[in-house]
Design a protein around this motif. Structure first.
Motif, PDB file in Angstrom:
ATOM      1  N   ALA A   1       0.832  -1.207   0.000  1.00 42.02           N
ATOM      2  CA  ALA A   1       0.000   0.000   0.000  1.00 42.02           C
ATOM      3  C   ALA A   1       0.868   1.259   0.000  1.00 42.02           C
ATOM      4  CB  ALA A   1      -0.918  -0.012   1.226  1.00 42.02           C
ATOM      5  N   THR A   2       1.943   1.248   0.781  1.00 44.29           N
ATOM      6  CA  THR A   2       2.843   2.396   0.839  1.00 44.29           C
ATOM      7  C   THR A   2       3.555   2.612  -0.499  1.00 44.29           C
ATOM      8  OG1 THR A   2       3.224   2.027   3.200  1.00 44.29           O
ATOM      9  CG2 THR A   2       4.838   3.380   2.034  1.00 44.29           C
ATOM     10  N   LEU A   3       3.943   1.514  -1.117  1.00 45.80           N
ATOM     11  CA  LEU A   3       4.620   1.599  -2.419  1.00 45.80           C
ATOM     12  C   LEU A   3       3.700   2.193  -3.474  1.00 45.80           C
ATOM     13  CD1 LEU A   3       7.066   1.014  -4.180  1.00 45.80           C
ATOM     14  CD2 LEU A   3       6.261  -1.342  -4.418  1.00 45.80           C
ATOM     15  N   LEU A   4       2.438   1.815  -3.445  1.00 47.59           N
ATOM     16  CA  LEU A   4       1.467   2.364  -4.396  1.00 47.59           C
ATOM     17  C   LEU A   4       1.307   3.875  -4.200  1.00 47.59           C
ATOM     18  CD1 LEU A   4      -0.578   1.900  -6.638  1.00 47.59           C
ATOM     19  CD2 LEU A   4      -2.267   1.297  -4.893  1.00 47.59           C
ATOM     20  N   GLU A   5       1.319   4.315  -2.951  1.00 46.69           N
ATOM     21  CA  GLU A   5       1.222   5.754  -2.660  1.00 46.69           C
ATOM     22  C   GLU A   5       2.444   6.498  -3.199  1.00 46.69           C
ATOM     23  OE1 GLU A   5       0.737   6.206   1.522  1.00 46.69           O
ATOM     24  OE2 GLU A   5      -1.275   5.342   1.575  1.00 46.69           O
ATOM     25  N   LYS A   6       3.619   5.915  -3.019  1.00 48.87           N
ATOM     26  CA  LYS A   6       4.851   6.539  -3.533  1.00 48.87           C
ATOM     27  C   LYS A   6       4.813   6.648  -5.051  1.00 48.87           C
ATOM     28  CE  LYS A   6       8.204   5.108   0.004  1.00 48.87           C
ATOM     29  NZ  LYS A   6       9.473   4.365   0.231  1.00 48.87           N
TER      30      LYS A   6
ATOM     31  N   PHE B   1       2.129  -1.521 -14.394  1.00 47.28           N
ATOM     32  CA  PHE B   1       3.394  -0.943 -13.943  1.00 47.28           C
ATOM     33  C   PHE B   1       4.000  -1.780 -12.832  1.00 47.28           C
ATOM     34  CE2 PHE B   1       0.324   1.098 -11.162  1.00 47.28           C
ATOM     35  CZ  PHE B   1       0.964   1.330  -9.955  1.00 47.28           C
ATOM     36  N   ILE B   2       5.314  -1.716 -12.793  1.00 46.86           N
ATOM     37  CA  ILE B   2       6.115  -2.434 -11.802  1.00 46.86           C
ATOM     38  C   ILE B   2       6.740  -1.388 -10.889  1.00 46.86           C
ATOM     39  CG2 ILE B   2       8.029  -4.045 -11.459  1.00 46.86           C
ATOM     40  CD1 ILE B   2       7.600  -4.652 -14.575  1.00 46.86           C
ATOM     41  N   ALA B   3       6.651  -1.592  -9.577  1.00 49.71           N
ATOM     42  CA  ALA B   3       7.209  -0.626  -8.634  1.00 49.71           C
ATOM     43  C   ALA B   3       8.071  -1.344  -7.608  1.00 49.71           C
ATOM     44  CB  ALA B   3       6.091   0.153  -7.947  1.00 49.71           C
ATOM     45  N   ALA B   4       9.049  -0.608  -7.064  1.00 47.79           N
ATOM     46  CA  ALA B   4       9.973  -1.192  -6.101  1.00 47.79           C
ATOM     47  C   ALA B   4      10.481  -0.118  -5.151  1.00 47.79           C
ATOM     48  CB  ALA B   4      11.150  -1.858  -6.812  1.00 47.79           C
ATOM     49  N   CYS B   5      10.861  -0.539  -3.948  1.00 46.24           N
ATOM     50  CA  CYS B   5      11.502   0.357  -2.994  1.00 46.24           C
ATOM     51  C   CYS B   5      12.365  -0.473  -2.048  1.00 46.24           C
ATOM     52  CB  CYS B   5      10.474   1.167  -2.203  1.00 46.24           C
ATOM     53  SG  CYS B   5       9.412   0.177  -1.118  1.00 46.24           S
ATOM     54  N   SER B   6      13.352   0.166  -1.456  1.00 46.95           N
ATOM     55  CA  SER B   6      14.272  -0.524  -0.563  1.00 46.95           C
ATOM     56  C   SER B   6      13.583  -0.983   0.712  1.00 46.95           C
ATOM     57  CB  SER B   6      15.444   0.387  -0.182  1.00 46.95           C
ATOM     58  OG  SER B   6      16.405   0.439  -1.189  1.00 46.95           O
TER      59      SER B   6
ATOM     60  N   TYR C   1      11.857  -4.522  -2.359  1.00 45.79           N
ATOM     61  CA  TYR C   1      10.577  -5.212  -2.567  1.00 45.79           C
ATOM     62  C   TYR C   1      10.015  -4.729  -3.895  1.00 45.79           C
ATOM     63  CZ  TYR C   1       5.462  -5.769  -2.009  1.00 45.79           C
ATOM     64  OH  TYR C   1       4.125  -6.051  -2.187  1.00 45.79           O
ATOM     65  N   THR C   2       9.539  -5.646  -4.726  1.00 44.64           N
ATOM     66  CA  THR C   2       8.988  -5.265  -6.025  1.00 44.64           C
ATOM     67  C   THR C   2       7.708  -6.030  -6.318  1.00 44.64           C
ATOM     68  OG1 THR C   2       9.432  -5.135  -8.415  1.00 44.64           O
ATOM     69  CG2 THR C   2      10.448  -6.957  -7.221  1.00 44.64           C
ATOM     70  N   THR C   3       6.762  -5.362  -6.944  1.00 46.11           N
ATOM     71  CA  THR C   3       5.511  -6.003  -7.315  1.00 46.11           C
ATOM     72  C   THR C   3       4.907  -5.287  -8.512  1.00 46.11           C
ATOM     73  OG1 THR C   3       3.396  -6.842  -6.453  1.00 46.11           O
ATOM     74  CG2 THR C   3       4.016  -4.608  -5.820  1.00 46.11           C
TER      75      THR C   3
ATOM     76  N   ALA D   1      23.099   0.784  -1.232  1.00 42.48           N
ATOM     77  CA  ALA D   1      22.349   1.915  -1.772  1.00 42.48           C
ATOM     78  C   ALA D   1      20.899   1.850  -1.305  1.00 42.48           C
ATOM     79  CB  ALA D   1      22.411   1.894  -3.294  1.00 42.48           C
ATOM     80  N   GLU D   2      20.242   2.987  -1.340  1.00 42.71           N
ATOM     81  CA  GLU D   2      18.837   3.055  -0.936  1.00 42.71           C
ATOM     82  C   GLU D   2      17.976   3.464  -2.130  1.00 42.71           C
ATOM     83  OE1 GLU D   2      16.002   5.097   2.497  1.00 42.71           O
ATOM     84  OE2 GLU D   2      18.106   5.677   2.297  1.00 42.71           O
ATOM     85  N   LEU D   3      16.966   2.660  -2.396  1.00 42.66           N
ATOM     86  CA  LEU D   3      16.053   2.920  -3.500  1.00 42.66           C
ATOM     87  C   LEU D   3      14.764   3.493  -2.930  1.00 42.66           C
ATOM     88  CD1 LEU D   3      15.706   2.495  -6.599  1.00 42.66           C
ATOM     89  CD2 LEU D   3      14.720   0.263  -6.063  1.00 42.66           C
ATOM     90  N   PHE D   4      14.567   4.802  -3.100  1.00 32.59           N
ATOM     91  CA  PHE D   4      13.359   5.423  -2.575  1.00 32.59           C
ATOM     92  C   PHE D   4      12.131   4.992  -3.379  1.00 32.59           C
ATOM     93  CE2 PHE D   4      16.720   8.671  -1.624  1.00 32.59           C
ATOM     94  CZ  PHE D   4      16.770   8.424  -0.264  1.00 32.59           C
TER      95      PHE D   4
END
Length: 357
Positions: A154-159, A278-283, A260-262, A298-301
């Motif tokens: 849910a947080t990744l979708l918001e980003k 679409f594919i999204a990911a964050c550290s 994490y990617t989905t 590294a950090e992936l925002f």
């Protein structure tokens, strides 16, 4: 010369209430100088920096570190099973762990017997280099919990939605775009020294073919050979995963990241857009991915790739914001990110080639 050290003590049982029943956990304390655990726990002598070594992982030693984690009886059993199923050399020589009990698992006598059994088991783990240095023991000794994947999604979708809504006039087109046909844009982000990068390119292939290539991380070496991928965990299906990606950086220390990617249907703005995804990911932090010697983490925002049907093919849009960390000038990183068209063109050519053939 210092000798390899891996000393384990099991004790201090604590019984508390879980969701189902009373549950006892045990404190596992490890004192070690093995390089594999250079980022676990805390240094005993905090005035000493972790040195670099040319001896490499498995032979290099670091200043003593103390690692403390609390684990349940089930955690010990799971570790034992993973070591055997994972084919770790000499795991079959470990003594049996204490047996399960139908009743009285929290009885003081049972707990005392289990502590003795756990201690004997760990004493043998310390004897076998392949076992004590395995990824399974490393994960067990990590104090990092697994993420809450429902909340994370849910947080990744918001980003992704926030990045997608950035107005066109806030992006600055780079000079590199004029030469390649791949549109590369950058945007400064408040509170960050590093720019966000937006890339766009038309690809003459259907979305379903493109996504089949993109899901296969082994294919990435065809346009970015310096990057290596490892699947850490498949969360609930083949499109939702935790990945550990490492890549070589000239002159500077190599980088890696854990993310994490989905996948999501449609676009971040319109989940019902026909044919799009679409594919999204964050550290994230993950217990099976402690920091590695020789790599700066590294950090992936945010990293997202949006695929929209367009003129018999698709429009590819990527938005990335990352912090490489380490001692590297932000101006150098930002300049490099702004010239990211080579990989984009390589990806386009490879995907189109595989479709036409």
């Amino acid at each position: 010369m210092a000798e390899p050290k891996f000393e384990v003590n099991v004790g201090d049982p604590t019984t508390g209430e879980s969701k189902l029943k009373a549950q006892t956990d045990y404190l596992v304390t490890v004192t070690t100088n093995l390089a594999e655990y250079a980022y676990h726990g805390e240094r005993v002598d905090k005035s000493v920096d972790v040195p670099e070594s040319e001896e490499g992982i498995g032979t290099a030693l670091v200043p003593d570190r103390v690692i403390k984690v609390r684990k349940t009886f089930s955690d010990f059993l799971k570790l034992g099973e993973l070591l055997v199923k994972g084919g770790i050399a000499q795991a079959d020589k470990l003594p049996a762990l204490p047996p399960k009990t139908m009743f009285g698992s929290n009885d003081p006598k049972t707990i005392e017997k289990r502590i003795k059994g756990f201690q004997a088991w760990w004493d043998h783990v310390a004897l076998f280099e392949d076992v004590r240095s395995s990824q399974f023991v490393s994960a067990f000794l990590s104090a990092v919990p697994k993420p809450d994947y429902v909340q994370l999604k849910a947080t990744l979708l918001e980003k992704a939605a926030a990045a997608w809504k950035i107005p066109e006039n806030e992006w600055q087109v780079t000079k590199d775009s004029e030469k390649t046909g791949a549109k590369i844009m950058t945007k400064g982000e408040e509170g960050s020294k590093f720019v966000m990068v937006r890339s766009e390119i038309a690809v003459k292939t259907p979305v379903d073919h493109f996504i089949s290539i993109y899901r296969d991380v082994e294919q990435f070496k065809n346009w970015c050979p310096e990057v290596s991928f490892r699947t850490v965990e498949t969360v609930d299906d083949k499109i939702t995963q935790v990945m550990n990606v490492s890549y070589k950086v000239p002159v500077l220390e190599n980088r890696d990241t854990v993310f994490y990617t989905t996948e999501f249907p449609g676009t971040p703005e319109d989940p019902n857009k026909p044919g799009a995804c679409f594919i999204a990911a964050c550290s994230i932090s993950h217990p099976e991915c402690p920091k590695r010697r020789g790599y700066e983490r590294a950090e992936l925002f945010i990293n997202m790739t949006v695929l929209e049907p367009c003129d018999g093919g698709l429009k590819y849009t990527s938005i990335v914001h990352t912090d490489p960390h380490g001692k590297v000038p932000a101006a150098v990183v930002n300049s490099t990110l702004g010239r990211a068209s080579a990989q984009l063109i390589g990806m386009k050519e490879y995907v189109e080639k595989t479709f036409s053939s």
